[in-house]
Design a protein around this motif. Structure first.
Motif, PDB file in Angstrom:
ATOM      1  N   ALA A   1       5.477   2.729  11.325  1.00 35.98           N
ATOM      2  CA  ALA A   1       6.824   3.471  11.033  1.00 35.98           C
ATOM      3  C   ALA A   1       7.627   2.813   9.976  1.00 35.98           C
ATOM      4  CB  ALA A   1       7.471   3.777  12.506  1.00 35.98           C
ATOM      5  N   LYS A   2       8.624   3.544   9.357  1.00 35.23           N
ATOM      6  CA  LYS A   2       9.591   2.796   8.508  1.00 35.23           C
ATOM      7  C   LYS A   2      10.250   1.450   9.146  1.00 35.23           C
ATOM      8  CE  LYS A   2      13.678   3.676   5.806  1.00 35.23           C
ATOM      9  NZ  LYS A   2      14.432   4.561   5.208  1.00 35.23           N
ATOM     10  N   GLY A   3      10.215   0.442   8.704  1.00 33.57           N
ATOM     11  CA  GLY A   3      11.174  -0.662   9.207  1.00 33.57           C
ATOM     12  C   GLY A   3      10.264  -1.445  10.266  1.00 33.57           C
ATOM     13  N   GLU A   4       9.102  -0.772  10.639  1.00 30.36           N
ATOM     14  CA  GLU A   4       8.399  -1.719  11.953  1.00 30.36           C
ATOM     15  C   GLU A   4       7.730  -3.057  11.256  1.00 30.36           C
ATOM     16  OE1 GLU A   4       4.944   0.005  15.017  1.00 30.36           O
ATOM     17  OE2 GLU A   4       4.947   0.812  13.203  1.00 30.36           O
ATOM     18  N   ALA A   5       7.919  -3.877  12.093  1.00 30.40           N
ATOM     19  CA  ALA A   5       7.468  -5.166  11.785  1.00 30.40           C
ATOM     20  C   ALA A   5       6.220  -5.638  12.711  1.00 30.40           C
ATOM     21  CB  ALA A   5       8.527  -6.396  11.635  1.00 30.40           C
ATOM     22  N   LEU A   6       5.120  -5.858  12.282  1.00 33.36           N
ATOM     23  CA  LEU A   6       4.121  -6.263  13.565  1.00 33.36           C
ATOM     24  C   LEU A   6       3.329  -7.448  12.878  1.00 33.36           C
ATOM     25  CD1 LEU A   6       2.502  -2.256  13.915  1.00 33.36           C
ATOM     26  CD2 LEU A   6       4.329  -3.745  15.140  1.00 33.36           C
TER      27      LEU A   6
ATOM     28  N   ARG B   1       0.756  -1.171  -0.061  1.00 29.90           N
ATOM     29  CA  ARG B   1      -0.153  -0.016   0.028  1.00 29.90           C
ATOM     30  C   ARG B   1       0.799   1.289  -0.024  1.00 29.90           C
ATOM     31  NH1 ARG B   1      -5.134  -1.834   1.449  1.00 29.90           N
ATOM     32  NH2 ARG B   1      -5.375  -3.457   2.969  1.00 29.90           N
ATOM     33  N   LEU B   2       0.654   1.941  -1.069  1.00 30.52           N
ATOM     34  CA  LEU B   2       1.578   3.345  -1.136  1.00 30.52           C
ATOM     35  C   LEU B   2       0.852   4.354  -1.475  1.00 30.52           C
ATOM     36  CD1 LEU B   2       4.192   2.025  -3.657  1.00 30.52           C
ATOM     37  CD2 LEU B   2       4.359   1.714  -1.257  1.00 30.52           C
TER      38      LEU B   2
ATOM     39  N   THR C   1       1.179 -10.646   4.195  1.00 32.23           N
ATOM     40  CA  THR C   1       2.089  -9.761   4.730  1.00 32.23           C
ATOM     41  C   THR C   1       1.911  -8.384   4.055  1.00 32.23           C
ATOM     42  OG1 THR C   1       3.745 -11.356   5.254  1.00 32.23           O
ATOM     43  CG2 THR C   1       4.609  -8.995   4.946  1.00 32.23           C
ATOM     44  N   GLU C   2       1.660  -7.346   4.637  1.00 32.64           N
ATOM     45  CA  GLU C   2       1.484  -6.123   3.988  1.00 32.64           C
ATOM     46  C   GLU C   2       2.329  -5.227   4.556  1.00 32.64           C
ATOM     47  OE1 GLU C   2      -2.288  -4.317   5.296  1.00 32.64           O
ATOM     48  OE2 GLU C   2      -3.661  -6.114   4.833  1.00 32.64           O
ATOM     49  N   TYR C   3       2.892  -4.484   3.208  1.00 33.18           N
ATOM     50  CA  TYR C   3       3.878  -3.425   3.376  1.00 33.18           C
ATOM     51  C   TYR C   3       3.347  -2.058   3.023  1.00 33.18           C
ATOM     52  CZ  TYR C   3       7.155  -7.434   2.851  1.00 33.18           C
ATOM     53  OH  TYR C   3       7.643  -8.695   3.122  1.00 33.18           O
ATOM     54  N   VAL C   4       3.349  -1.366   4.008  1.00 36.34           N
ATOM     55  CA  VAL C   4       2.346  -0.089   4.449  1.00 36.34           C
ATOM     56  C   VAL C   4       3.610   1.210   4.087  1.00 36.34           C
ATOM     57  CG1 VAL C   4       0.583   0.883   5.583  1.00 36.34           C
ATOM     58  CG2 VAL C   4       0.801  -1.553   5.492  1.00 36.34           C
ATOM     59  N   GLN C   5       2.899   2.204   3.553  1.00 32.77           N
ATOM     60  CA  GLN C   5       3.620   3.616   3.588  1.00 32.77           C
ATOM     61  C   GLN C   5       3.817   4.218   4.930  1.00 32.77           C
ATOM     62  OE1 GLN C   5       3.967   5.402   0.456  1.00 32.77           O
ATOM     63  NE2 GLN C   5       4.568   7.072   1.625  1.00 32.77           N
ATOM     64  N   PRO C   6       5.077   4.490   5.440  1.00 30.48           N
ATOM     65  CA  PRO C   6       5.155   4.823   6.563  1.00 30.48           C
ATOM     66  C   PRO C   6       4.448   6.212   6.892  1.00 30.48           C
ATOM     67  CG  PRO C   6       7.468   4.136   5.657  1.00 30.48           C
ATOM     68  CD  PRO C   6       6.155   3.906   4.616  1.00 30.48           C
TER      69      PRO C   6
ATOM     70  N   LYS D   1      10.875  -2.967  -0.114  1.00 35.47           N
ATOM     71  CA  LYS D   1      10.409  -3.330   1.250  1.00 35.47           C
ATOM     72  C   LYS D   1      11.017  -2.500   2.438  1.00 35.47           C
ATOM     73  CE  LYS D   1       9.170  -7.915  -0.451  1.00 35.47           C
ATOM     74  NZ  LYS D   1       9.430  -9.476  -0.128  1.00 35.47           N
ATOM     75  N   ALA D   2      12.340  -2.131   2.246  1.00 34.08           N
ATOM     76  CA  ALA D   2      13.151  -1.708   3.341  1.00 34.08           C
ATOM     77  C   ALA D   2      12.479  -0.316   3.528  1.00 34.08           C
ATOM     78  CB  ALA D   2      14.414  -1.324   3.028  1.00 34.08           C
ATOM     79  N   ASP D   3      11.794   0.358   2.759  1.00 34.63           N
ATOM     80  CA  ASP D   3      11.274   1.612   2.917  1.00 34.63           C
ATOM     81  C   ASP D   3       9.977   1.710   3.690  1.00 34.63           C
ATOM     82  OD1 ASP D   3      13.607   2.841   1.294  1.00 34.63           O
ATOM     83  OD2 ASP D   3      12.314   2.203  -0.494  1.00 34.63           O
ATOM     84  N   LEU D   4       9.453   0.608   3.761  1.00 32.63           N
ATOM     85  CA  LEU D   4       8.210   0.485   4.268  1.00 32.63           C
ATOM     86  C   LEU D   4       8.074  -0.260   5.599  1.00 32.63           C
ATOM     87  CD1 LEU D   4       6.500  -0.703   0.840  1.00 32.63           C
ATOM     88  CD2 LEU D   4       6.501   1.621   1.684  1.00 32.63           C
ATOM     89  N   ALA D   5       6.738  -0.093   6.095  1.00 32.39           N
ATOM     90  CA  ALA D   5       6.509  -1.169   7.446  1.00 32.39           C
ATOM     91  C   ALA D   5       5.929  -2.226   7.028  1.00 32.39           C
ATOM     92  CB  ALA D   5       5.528  -0.261   8.507  1.00 32.39           C
TER      93      ALA D   5
END
Length: 495
Positions: A276-281, A180-181, A242-247, A199-203
Motif C-alpha cells: 500500500a502507498k506509504g506502507e513501511a515494512l 520498482r515501478l 530499501t526497496e520502493y515498490v509500486q502500490p 518516494k512518497a508515492d510508493l511503499a
C-alpha cells in the motif's frame, strides 16, 4: 505429440531468417515476407521482430540490419511485433516498439515498419542517485514480445488492437536503494506512456539479505504483470536494501543466489504480495534454519505422489531450492521398498490401510562452508485408498533461531533461543502433538543433547569455539503419525 525442428537461413542483405518447420511432410506452400524499417530519423535501423499467428498461437523470430526475411506457411494474416533500433555513428541510440498486422498473399511480400510516429516512454523516480532500466512487454495470446533500454531511449508507436496488452516495468538501482515501478494498458499500444513518482508515492520495504555460504551473491527479483522482468542487481551478501515498490501491483518476490567459492546456485521465493502507498515494512531473507517449509505429497485413489520440493526454505518460510542439491527419496512399507524417487514422483499403493515410511535426504553437492549442507526427513504414516485427491498426513518442523547475525552466526558461548513450530501438510487434517523432542549437536552429529523446550522455544548453549550447530526434532501426533527431521549445520558459531 509432434516435434519441431528449426532452420537458420541467411537471407538477402545479411538478414537472418528463422523458421519453424514441421517434423512431418505436408503440402504447405512456403512464402516469404521481407520486413524493412525506418527509424524516427528516417534512417535504416536494426530490426528485431516476432511474427505471430494468433490463430495457431505460433511465432517466428527474425532479425536483420537493413531488412529481416521470414519464411512463413500459408496465406494468412500475421501480427508483427518489432523493435527498430537506431545505432548510427554520432547519434544517440534508441529503440522503438512497433506493432502491425499484415496479410500474406503473394509468394514474396514486403512490408515497411516506421518508427517516425513513436511516442516516448517517459518514466522517472525523482532520485538522481539511481540509474534505471525499463522493460516493455506487448502481449497477445501466447505472444509476449519484450524490449528493454535505459530511460530516455525507449519509444512506442501507438496503435489500437483488441486483445493486446502493453506494459512497462522499470527498475532503478543505487547504493542500498531499489525502485520498482510499472504501468499496464489494454487494447493496444497507448499514445505515450508517462509515469513520474517520488518516494512518497510508493511503499517502502527495508530488506536484509543474509548470507549462508562463503562468497555469496544475491539477486532480488519481482515477477508480475507489469514488472520489468529479471533484474540484474547482484549484491554481495549479506546486504540491506530499501526497496520502493509500486502500490497495489502484484509482485511475486524472488531471491536468486550464487557463490563463487563453491557449487551454490538456486533461489528462495515467496507468494505474491501487494503493498500500500506509504506502507513501511521490514523483511529478512536467507535467515536460518534452511529446512522444508511444507511437506507436500498427496494420494489419489491408489496413487501416491510426492516430489522433493522446497527442502531448503529459509527461516521466515520463503520457499527455496538449490540447483546443486542431490535429493534422495525412498518409500517403504514393512520390509518392501516401493518404486518412488525424485524423478518418478508417483507410485501405486495397496488398496488396504497400511503403514508407510517415507525418507527424504537433500545434500548440497560439494557445498563446503554452507549451512544446511544435509537435510534429512523421515515420516511414518498410515494411508488407505482415497475417493479423491487427499493430502498426506505429513508434518515438518520449522526452526527460527533468535539473535543470529547477518551471516546466520551466534557468538561462542552464548545461548540461542529457537522457536519451534510444527507445520501440517496444506490440506491435511492437523492432529494434536503428543511428543516433541528437540536435540542439538555441536560435533558434526556424532553426539546429541536433548534441549529444554518451554512454550514452544528450545534453548541451545553454544560451544566456546567456532563451528556449527546441528538440530534434530522428533514429533508424534495423536493419530500415530511421526516425523524426524535432522538439519546438519543449522547455524554457525563464530566470533
Amino acid at each position: 505429440m509432434g516435434f519441431r525442428r528449426s532452420a537458420l537461413i541467411t537471407g538477402l542483405g545479411g538478414a537472418l531468417v528463422l523458421a519453424s518447420l514441421p517434423a512431418t511432410a505436408s503440402a504447405t506452400t512456403w512464402r516469404y515476407l521481407t520486413i524493412k524499417g525506418l527509424s524516427r530519423a528516417g534512417k535504416v535501423p536494426w530490426i528485431t521482430a516476432q511474427i505471430y499467428d494468433p490463430a495457431a498461437q505460433k511465432s517466428w523470430p527474425v532479425m536483420g540490419r537493413d531488412n529481416a526475411v521470414a519464411k512463413l506457411p500459408d496465406k494468412r494474416t500475421y501480427e508483427i511485433y518489432a523493435t527498430l533500433a537506431r545505432a548510427e555513428p554520432n547519434e544517440a541510440p534508441e529503440n522503438t516498439v512497433v506493432l502491425t498486422t499484415f496479410k500474406l498473399s503473394k509468394g514474396h511480400d514486403k512490408v515497411t515498419l516506421s518508427a517516425k510516429s513513436g511516442k516516448p516512454i517517459d518514466v522517472s523516480v525523482g532520485d538522481s542517485s539511481v540509474q534505471g532500466r525499463i522493460r516493455v512487454h506487448v502481449r497477445h495470446g501466447a505472444m509476449d514480445f519484450t524490449t528493454d533500454d535505459v530511460p530516455g531511449r525507449l519509444y512506442a508507436v501507438p496503435v489500437k488492437r483488441s486483445g493486446v496488452t502493453f506494459s512497462q516495468g522499470s527498475t532503478w538501482t543505487g547504493s542500498g536503494v531499489l525502485y520498482r515501478l510499472g504501468t499496464s494498458y489494454s487494447g493496444g499500444v497507448p499514445a505515450g506512456v508517462t509515469q513520474h513518482v517520488t518516494k512518497a508515492d510508493l511503499a517502502s520495504v527495508k530488506v536484509t539479505y543474509r548470507s549462508f555460504g562463503d562468497g555469496m551473491k544475491v539477486n532480488p527479483r519481482c515477477r508480475g504483470a507489469i514488472w520489468g522482468g529479471d533484474d540484474e542487481m547482484w549484491l554481495d551478501a549479506p546486504a540491506t536494501v530499501t526497496e520502493y515498490v509500486q502500490p497495489g501491483a502484484a509482485c511475486k518476490r524472488e531471491l536468486w543466489y550464487e557463490s563463487s567459492s563453491h557449487p551454490l546456485f538456486g533461489n528462495v521465493t515467496v507468494g505474491t504480495r501487494t503493498y500500500a502507498k506509504g506502507e513501511a515494512l521490514a523483511e529478512t531473507w536467507n535467515a536460518a534454519v534452511f529446512a522444508p517449509a511444507a511437506p507436500g505429497g498427496y494420494r489419489t485413489g491408489d496413487t501416491l505422489h510426492y516430489a522433493p520440493a522446497n527442502l531448503l526454505s529459509d527461516g521466515p518460510g520463503n520457499w527455496g531450492f538449490d540447483q546443486f542439491t542431490i535429493a534422495n527419496v525412498k518409500l517403504r512399507t514393512g520390509t518392501k521398498t516401493l518404486g518412488l524417487d525424485a524423478y518418478e514422483p508417483d507410485v501405486t499403493l495397496g488398496k488396504k490401510t497400511a503403514a508407510y515410511r517415507l525418507d527424504v535426504t537433500a545434500t548440497r553437492d560439494g557445498a563446503e562452508a554452507t549451512l544446511s549442507d544435509r537435510v534429512q526427513v523421515s515420516w511414518v504414516f498410515k494411508s488407505a485408498r482415497t475417493s479423491k485427491k487427499t493430502a498426506l498426513p505429513l508434518t515438518t518442523v520449522r526452526f527460527a533461531p533468535r539473535g543470529l547475525d547477518d551471516r546466520n552466526a551466534a557468538a561462542p558461548g552464548s545461548t540461542t533461543e529457537i522457536p519451534v513450530r510444527v507445520v501440517t501438510n496444506p490440506g491435511a487434517t492437523a492432529h494434536a502433538v503428543t511428543t516433541l523432542k528437540v536435540e542439538a549437536s555441536t560435533d558434526g552429529a556424532k553426539t546429541w543433547q536433548t534441549l529444554p523446550v518451554a512454550n514452544g522455544v528450545a534453548s541451545v548453549v553454544n560451544p566456546a569455539q567456532a563451528g556449527y550447530v546441528a538440530l534434530r526434532a522428533t514429533v508424534v501426533d495423536n493419530a500415530g503419525n511421526q516425523v524426524t527431521e535432522t538439519i546438519s549445520r543449522a547455524y554457525r558459531v563464530t566470533g
